[in-house]
Design a protein around this motif. Structure first.
Motif: not given
Length: 332
Positions: A100-104, A235-238
């Motif tokens: 949550a808080g990481v936009t992908t 896929l989830v922010g790096g």
């Protein structure tokens, strides 16, 4: 408790120091035994992985490691490969979860990549046949293949996961991946309550891009695992938010999966979350489950609040501000 700490190169000392602060805030008193590795160790000891470092990990069993620099196409051999082979850390474990808080582009990703760590093309068996012709040997043994697949099934059973997918290219590499697939099928038969699936690695890549939520536990050989685990991090922010572990029968090394980023070392812009979450994996491994969960909750709360975030996470903060917020959230 006692554990080995390898600061690493570049941003390594900054992010490992942050992780140590967060672990302390979670109420776990750790006597960190520092050990050298990487480019700095090569300069000081004449070896990027001194024998004393391996001996310290053997003695204390677990280590937290910062990123180390590996020269490309020259210089010394990868420290990471030497660590894994020297300590027989046969299983690389990369949990990949949406935060949550990481936009992908993807939501609700929750999978684990289990990678065989000691064989395949990364065994380092290369030689020059004649000038201008180099041959690399892709090593697969029954013992290592069975061991890593069994590890994946045991992980699935222990964590209540439903499906283990074996990734291969047995249609082309009929002997090497053929043996691996044969072993995977045999091991799967010992776990009737965990579903088993087998997919060609190229099809796995396609399906991950289309809908990664269809996967649960992925297990595969060394090179495929290297590529797929980094793909899944994207896929989830790096790589800055994904933790990692290398686990053997007796020892385990926990590390961030990103590089040493020498270009930002000392600037205060390094994101410590990946190594903080790797430290949480270490705590979970040694039975400090609540402290590990506390750190994971603090990471989630920090990312959701958007306070103190470093530039790679869309903020204007620093390593220090992000660490301060993590410590504050852990202590709540």
């Amino acid at each position: 408790m006692q554990a080995v700490l390898i600061d690493g190169d570049g941003i390594g000392p900054e992010v490992t120091a942050a992780a140590c602060r967060v672990v302390a805030a979670a109420g776990v008193k750790v006597d960190w035994i520092r050990a050298p590795a990487g480019a700095a160790a090569a300069a000081d000891y004449g070896d990027p992985l001194p024998d004393e470092t391996l001996e310290l990990i053997r003695r204390y069993r677990v280590a937290l490691k910062g990123p180390v620099t590996t020269p490309v196409g020259r210089g010394f051999r990868s420290v990471n490969v030497r660590l894994r082979q020297g300590l027989d850390l046969f299983a690389s474990v990369r949990p990949v979860t949406s935060l949550a808080g990481v936009t992908t582009p993807y939501e609700n990703v929750d999978l684990v990549v289990v990678r065989e760590n000691t064989e395949g093309l990364y065994a380092g068996l290369e030689h020059e046949v004649v000038p201008g012709v180099v041959e690399s040997v892709r090593l697969v043994t029954r013992a290592a293949a069975e061991r890593i697949v069994r590890f994946a099934f045991e992980l699935a059973r222990a964590r209540g996961r439903r499906v283990v997918t074996f990734c291969h290219k047995a249609d082309v590499m009929r002997l090497s991946d053929g043996l691996f697939l044969e072993c995977a099928r045999a091991v799967a038969d010992d776990y009737p309550f965990v579903l088993f699936d087998e997919k060609a690695i190229d099809n796995v890549c396609l399906e991950l891009a289309a809908d990664p939520t269809r996967f649960d536990v992925l297990v595969m050989e060394n090179q495929f695992g290297d590529l797929i685990s980094d793909l899944c991090a994207g896929l989830v922010g790096g790589l800055g938010v994904v933790p990692g572990a290398n686990i053997g029968g007796r020892n385990a090394v926990f590390e961030a999966v990103h590089g040493s980023a020498p270009d930002i070392a000392g600037t205060g812009r390094a994101n410590p979350i990946a190594v903080v979450r790797s430290a949480a994996m270490l705590l979970d491994h040694v039975g400090r489950h609540e402290a590990a969960a506390q750190i994971e909750r603090a990471v989630a709360a920090t990312l959701q609040a958007g306070v103190g975030l470093t530039p790679d996470l869309g903020g204007s903060g620093t390593t220090a501000t992000l660490t301060d917020e993590l410590v504050r959230q852990v202590a709540r």
